[in-house]
Design a protein around this motif. Structure first.
Motif, PDB file in Angstrom:
ATOM      1  N   GLY A 161      10.914  10.159   0.338  1.00 44.98           N
ATOM      2  CA  GLY A 161      10.980  10.649  -1.068  1.00 44.98           C
ATOM      3  C   GLY A 161       9.491   9.829  -2.086  1.00 44.98           C
ATOM      4  N   LEU A 162       9.543   9.976  -3.622  1.00 47.70           N
ATOM      5  CA  LEU A 162       8.554   9.285  -3.875  1.00 47.70           C
ATOM      6  C   LEU A 162       8.702   7.835  -3.462  1.00 47.70           C
ATOM      7  N   SER A 163       7.811   7.404  -3.552  1.00 51.51           N
ATOM      8  CA  SER A 163       7.435   6.101  -3.037  1.00 51.51           C
ATOM      9  C   SER A 163       8.064   4.937  -3.709  1.00 51.51           C
TER      10      SER A 163
ATOM     11  N   PHE B 153       1.083  -1.214  -0.055  1.00 52.68           N
ATOM     12  CA  PHE B 153      -0.049  -0.136  -0.109  1.00 52.68           C
ATOM     13  C   PHE B 153       0.718   1.445  -0.072  1.00 52.68           C
ATOM     14  N   ALA B 154       1.377   1.296   0.174  1.00 53.80           N
ATOM     15  CA  ALA B 154       3.003   2.338   0.838  1.00 53.80           C
ATOM     16  C   ALA B 154       3.188   2.590  -0.174  1.00 53.80           C
ATOM     17  N   ARG B 155       3.750   1.962  -0.966  1.00 52.63           N
ATOM     18  CA  ARG B 155       4.820   1.579  -2.172  1.00 52.63           C
ATOM     19  C   ARG B 155       3.304   1.857  -3.385  1.00 52.63           C
ATOM     20  N   HIS B 156       2.625   1.783  -3.645  1.00 47.00           N
ATOM     21  CA  HIS B 156       1.123   1.493  -4.603  1.00 47.00           C
ATOM     22  C   HIS B 156       0.706   2.555  -4.583  1.00 47.00           C
ATOM     23  N   ALA B 157       0.165   2.614  -3.475  1.00 49.34           N
ATOM     24  CA  ALA B 157      -1.153   3.985  -3.032  1.00 49.34           C
ATOM     25  C   ALA B 157      -0.459   5.271  -2.455  1.00 49.34           C
ATOM     26  N   CYS B 158       0.303   5.413  -2.285  1.00 46.32           N
ATOM     27  CA  CYS B 158       1.157   6.092  -1.432  1.00 46.32           C
ATOM     28  C   CYS B 158       1.688   6.762  -2.844  1.00 46.32           C
ATOM     29  N   GLU B 159       1.824   8.374  -2.487  1.00 43.16           N
ATOM     30  CA  GLU B 159       2.641   8.944  -3.433  1.00 43.16           C
ATOM     31  C   GLU B 159       4.009   9.551  -2.826  1.00 43.16           C
ATOM     32  N   LYS B 160       4.198   9.541  -1.808  1.00 47.73           N
ATOM     33  CA  LYS B 160       5.714   9.805  -1.029  1.00 47.73           C
ATOM     34  C   LYS B 160       5.534   8.694  -0.063  1.00 47.73           C
TER      35      LYS B 160
END
Length: 245
Positions: A219-221, A199-206
Motif C-alpha cells: 500500500g501507500l508508504s 527512504f522506503a517511507r519518505h521517497a517511495c510512493e508505495k
C-alpha cells in the motif's frame, strides 16, 4: 507503469520455494520492496527484470506478458535498468567504458554518442574527475553512482535496484539514495529492494512487504508504516526501528 503478478511462484532445484503464489496488480512509479532476509525480495526483482523465469504464474508489464524464451527476454532486458548490491561493474574497465561499452554493444549507439551520454551522466553524478578510474580505485559510493549511470544511460522504461546501499558506509548510502530519489522525481519508474526504511517511507510512493515468500502487505508508504496490519510487519519494523536515532 502497470505491473501484474498472477500466481507467481518460484522454487529452485532443491525444492525450496522462495515465492509462493503472489498476486499483484497496480500502477507503479516508485515502489520499495521490504522484508526480512530470505523472504524472496531479490528473487522477485530478478523475475521482474527478466533475469529469472518463474516456476509458475506470469508477469505482465504494461499489458504485455513477460516471455520465457531467451531471445525475447534479451529484448525485454534492454528496456530495463538494473543496479545490483555490489554494482556489477566490469572490473577491468574504467568508469567511462563501463557505461559506453554496453551502449555500443547492446543498444547500438555509435562510440561518439555513447561517450557523450556517458560524460553527461558522469558529470551529473559528480564523477568528472574519475572517468578513467577502474572500480578498484573508486569508493563504494562512486562505484554505485557509476552503476546507476550505466543503468539509466539508455533511458530504460524501468529502473530496478537490488539493495544498492547494502555494502556502503552511511555517507555513501545517503549520496546514492539522493540520486535514486532525484531520478524518481524526474519521472523514471523505480522498484527498489532496500533495508533503508527512511527512504522506503519518505521517497517511495508505495511499499510491498515480502515475508516467507508471500506478499503480506502492500500500500501507500505512509499508511503502511504508520498502521501495519500483520504481526509479521509489526515485528519487522519494530526490530529495525528499535535503535533509530
Amino acid at each position: 507503469m502497470k505491473i501484474e503478478f498472477h500466481g507467481l511462484t518460484k522454487h529452485f532445484e532443491e525444492g525450496r520455494r522462495v515465492l509462493q503464489s503472489i498476486d499483484f496488480a497496480d500502477d507503479v512509479h516508485s515502489l520499495a520492496i521490504i522484508g526480512p532476509s530470505g523472504g524472496g525480495k531479490s528473487t522477485l526483482l530478478r523475475i521482474l527484470g527478466g533475469l529469472l523465469i518463474p516456476s509458475e504464474g506470469e508477469v505482465i508489464v504494461n499489458g504485455k506478458t513477460l516471455p520465457k524464451e531467451d531471445g525475447e527476454l534479451q529484448k525485454y532486458r534492454k528496456e530495463i535498468g538494473f543496479v545490483f548490491q555490489q554494482g556489477g561493474l566490469f572490473r577491468h574497465m574504467n568508469a567511462l567504458d563501463n557505461i559506453t561499452v554496453p551502449l555500443v554493444k547492446v543498444h547500438g549507439y555509435s562510440r561518439e554518442q555513447a561517450e557523450d551520454r556517458a560524460m553527461e551522466l558522469l558529470n551529473r553524478f559528480g564523477l568528472k574527475e574519475d572517468i578513467y578510474k577502474k572500480p578498484a580505485a573508486l569508493s563504494g559510493g562512486q562505484q554505485q553512482r557509476v552503476s546507476i549511470a550505466r543503468a539509466i544511460a539508455a533511458n530504460p522504461k524501468l529502473l530496478l535496484l537490488d539493495e544498492p546501499t547494502s555494502a556502503l558506509d552511511p555517507e555513501y548510502t545517503t549520496e546514492v539514495l539522493d540520486i535514486v530519489n532525484e531520478l524518481g522525481k524526474e519521472g523514471i519508474d523505480i522498484v527498489i529492494v532496500t533495508h533503508e526504511m527512511g527512504f522506503a517511507r519518505h521517497a517511495c510512493e508505495k511499499v510491498a512487504f515480502l515475508c516467507e515468500g508471500k506478499l503480506m502487505e502492500y500500500g501507500l508508504s505512509e499508511k503502511l508504516f504508520a498502521h501495519p496490519e500483520t504481526k509479521q510487519l509489526k515485528n519487522f519494523l519494530g526490530k529495525l526501528l528499535e535503535w533509530e536515532v
